[in-house]
Design a protein around this motif. Sequence first.
Motif, PDB file in Angstrom:
ATOM      1  N   GLN A  20       0.810  -1.223   0.000  1.00  0.00           N
ATOM      2  CA  GLN A  20       0.000   0.000   0.000  1.00  0.00           C
ATOM      3  C   GLN A  20       0.838   1.265   0.000  1.00  0.00           C
ATOM      4  O   GLN A  20       0.352   2.349  -0.212  1.00  0.00           O
ATOM      5  N   LEU A  21       2.109   1.144   0.272  1.00  0.00           N
ATOM      6  CA  LEU A  21       2.934   2.342   0.455  1.00  0.00           C
ATOM      7  C   LEU A  21       3.950   2.537  -0.663  1.00  0.00           C
ATOM      8  O   LEU A  21       5.136   2.649  -0.409  1.00  0.00           O
ATOM      9  N   LEU A  22       3.487   2.595  -1.899  1.00  0.00           N
ATOM     10  CA  LEU A  22       4.397   2.777  -3.020  1.00  0.00           C
ATOM     11  C   LEU A  22       5.612   1.879  -2.850  1.00  0.00           C
ATOM     12  O   LEU A  22       6.751   2.323  -2.762  1.00  0.00           O
ATOM     13  N   ALA A  23       5.300   0.607  -2.791  1.00  0.00           N
ATOM     14  CA  ALA A  23       6.270  -0.393  -2.351  1.00  0.00           C
ATOM     15  C   ALA A  23       7.591  -0.375  -3.101  1.00  0.00           C
ATOM     16  O   ALA A  23       8.650  -0.543  -2.514  1.00  0.00           O
ATOM     17  N   MET A  24       7.511  -0.163  -4.393  1.00  0.00           N
ATOM     18  CA  MET A  24       8.739  -0.313  -5.185  1.00  0.00           C
ATOM     19  C   MET A  24       9.712   0.836  -4.942  1.00  0.00           C
ATOM     20  O   MET A  24      10.891   0.705  -5.200  1.00  0.00           O
ATOM     21  N   MET A  25       9.189   1.959  -4.463  1.00  0.00           N
ATOM     22  CA  MET A  25      10.073   3.095  -4.225  1.00  0.00           C
ATOM     23  C   MET A  25      11.044   2.761  -3.099  1.00  0.00           C
ATOM     24  O   MET A  25      10.650   2.325  -2.036  1.00  0.00           O
ATOM     25  N   CYS A  45      -3.194  -4.446  -4.036  1.00  0.00           N
ATOM     26  CA  CYS A  45      -2.284  -5.430  -3.439  1.00  0.00           C
ATOM     27  C   CYS A  45      -1.867  -6.466  -4.468  1.00  0.00           C
ATOM     28  O   CYS A  45      -0.687  -6.797  -4.597  1.00  0.00           O
ATOM     29  N   LYS A  46      -2.854  -6.942  -5.227  1.00  0.00           N
ATOM     30  CA  LYS A  46      -2.560  -7.937  -6.275  1.00  0.00           C
ATOM     31  C   LYS A  46      -1.593  -7.364  -7.309  1.00  0.00           C
ATOM     32  O   LYS A  46      -0.615  -8.003  -7.692  1.00  0.00           O
ATOM     33  N   ILE A  75       0.519  -4.824  -7.102  1.00  0.00           N
ATOM     34  CA  ILE A  75       1.870  -4.571  -6.601  1.00  0.00           C
ATOM     35  C   ILE A  75       2.616  -5.893  -6.369  1.00  0.00           C
ATOM     36  O   ILE A  75       3.802  -6.002  -6.660  1.00  0.00           O
ATOM     37  N   THR A  76       1.891  -6.880  -5.866  1.00  0.00           N
ATOM     38  CA  THR A  76       2.525  -8.179  -5.649  1.00  0.00           C
ATOM     39  C   THR A  76       3.052  -8.732  -6.969  1.00  0.00           C
ATOM     40  O   THR A  76       4.180  -9.211  -7.054  1.00  0.00           O
ATOM     41  N   GLU A  77       2.231  -8.606  -8.014  1.00  0.00           N
ATOM     42  CA  GLU A  77       2.657  -9.078  -9.338  1.00  0.00           C
ATOM     43  C   GLU A  77       3.849  -8.280  -9.856  1.00  0.00           C
ATOM     44  O   GLU A  77       4.790  -8.830 -10.423  1.00  0.00           O
ATOM     45  N   GLN A  78       3.791  -6.976  -9.611  1.00  0.00           N
ATOM     46  CA  GLN A  78       4.862  -6.094 -10.074  1.00  0.00           C
ATOM     47  C   GLN A  78       6.190  -6.472  -9.402  1.00  0.00           C
ATOM     48  O   GLN A  78       7.232  -6.566 -10.057  1.00  0.00           O
ATOM     49  N   VAL A  79       6.131  -6.710  -8.091  1.00  0.00           N
ATOM     50  CA  VAL A  79       7.335  -7.102  -7.353  1.00  0.00           C
ATOM     51  C   VAL A  79       7.823  -8.454  -7.872  1.00  0.00           C
ATOM     52  O   VAL A  79       9.014  -8.652  -8.127  1.00  0.00           O
ATOM     53  N   ALA A  80       6.882  -9.380  -8.067  1.00  0.00           N
ATOM     54  CA  ALA A  80       7.248 -10.710  -8.538  1.00  0.00           C
ATOM     55  C   ALA A  80       7.923 -10.650  -9.912  1.00  0.00           C
ATOM     56  O   ALA A  80       8.951 -11.283 -10.145  1.00  0.00           O
ATOM     57  N   GLU A  81       7.357  -9.842 -10.806  1.00  0.00           N
ATOM     58  CA  GLU A  81       7.915  -9.706 -12.154  1.00  0.00           C
ATOM     59  C   GLU A  81       9.308  -9.117 -12.120  1.00  0.00           C
ATOM     60  O   GLU A  81      10.226  -9.588 -12.771  1.00  0.00           O
TER      61      GLU A  81
END
Length: 258
Positions: free
Chosen positions: A153-158, A195-196, A198-204
Amino acid sequence: MGKIYMIGAMKGGVGKSVSVFNLAYSLQNRGKRVLAVDFDPQANLTTCFGAEDVDVAVGDLMMAVIEDEELPEREEYIWERNGVDFIPSSIQLSAVEAKLRLEMGTEKMLATILEPLKGDYDYILIDTSPSLGALNINAMVAADEVIVTVNPQLLAMMGLQDFLKSVKKIKSRLNEKLNVAGILLTMCDARTILCKTITEQVAETFQGQIRIFESKIPNTVKVGESVYYSEPLIEYAPDSNACRAYNKLAGEVIAYEG
Ligand SMILES: Nc1ncnc2c1ncn2[C@@H]1O[C@H](COP(=O)(O)OP(=O)(O)OP(=O)(O)O)[C@@H](O)[C@H]1O
Ligand SMILES: [Mg+2]
């Protein structure tokens, strides 16, 4: 010989302290000997453990090592709560951060404190502050493994890439045994699209490079309540999804060791 895990992230409020607290008890529940180290001047983990009137905190140990003085007896700085040992922190640790920056060759101070304790534990978990300052360099030099917490939820990738970049630098310059054990998604509301996504984005992004723990920590009021009562989920809400997630994470961490 125990393994030292640093739980870290560039971002604040992503569940680092709560994860150290609950992972510690979930590992202990599986028969592991665990030491949790509060290495954040905010001392949130110390509060989780309900410790008050701390005489000797981790900052005092750091000061002693920096000044080449002897450490106090272990009984003076290692606390115990329901089967889990911990070293408390205090705001004084922020003065240590300044001192570390002024003196040369101070990257191994925390390692010096923790190395002699490795034989007594299966896992030493270090809770850290959200920064890439001198304290966290010490934590990375002391650690064998890093678990990075990410809150979708918190702009995770940053900040995640920056954090991983500094882990890489520490590995090549100061601590070649350092590894990233994995990315832990916290405060996940599996029903939300965000959530879905971002989770996918992190996984990719990290596929084939960094493991993402299968166990994702759900967002639940039980966590805040358990912290309020200074109890781990395994005591406060053993049947909650969040507790199950931390238990599963403990299983993954143990399995990872082989
Ligand atoms: N799974 C969860 N569900 C709901 N609330 C949570 C969850 N995990 C943590 N929290 C809450 O979010 C807040 C931040 O958690 P925590 O203190 O563990 O983050 P942190 O990353 O250690 O923060 P800091 O960077 O300031 O040290 C706390 O109020 C905590 O109770
Ligand atoms: Mg914290």
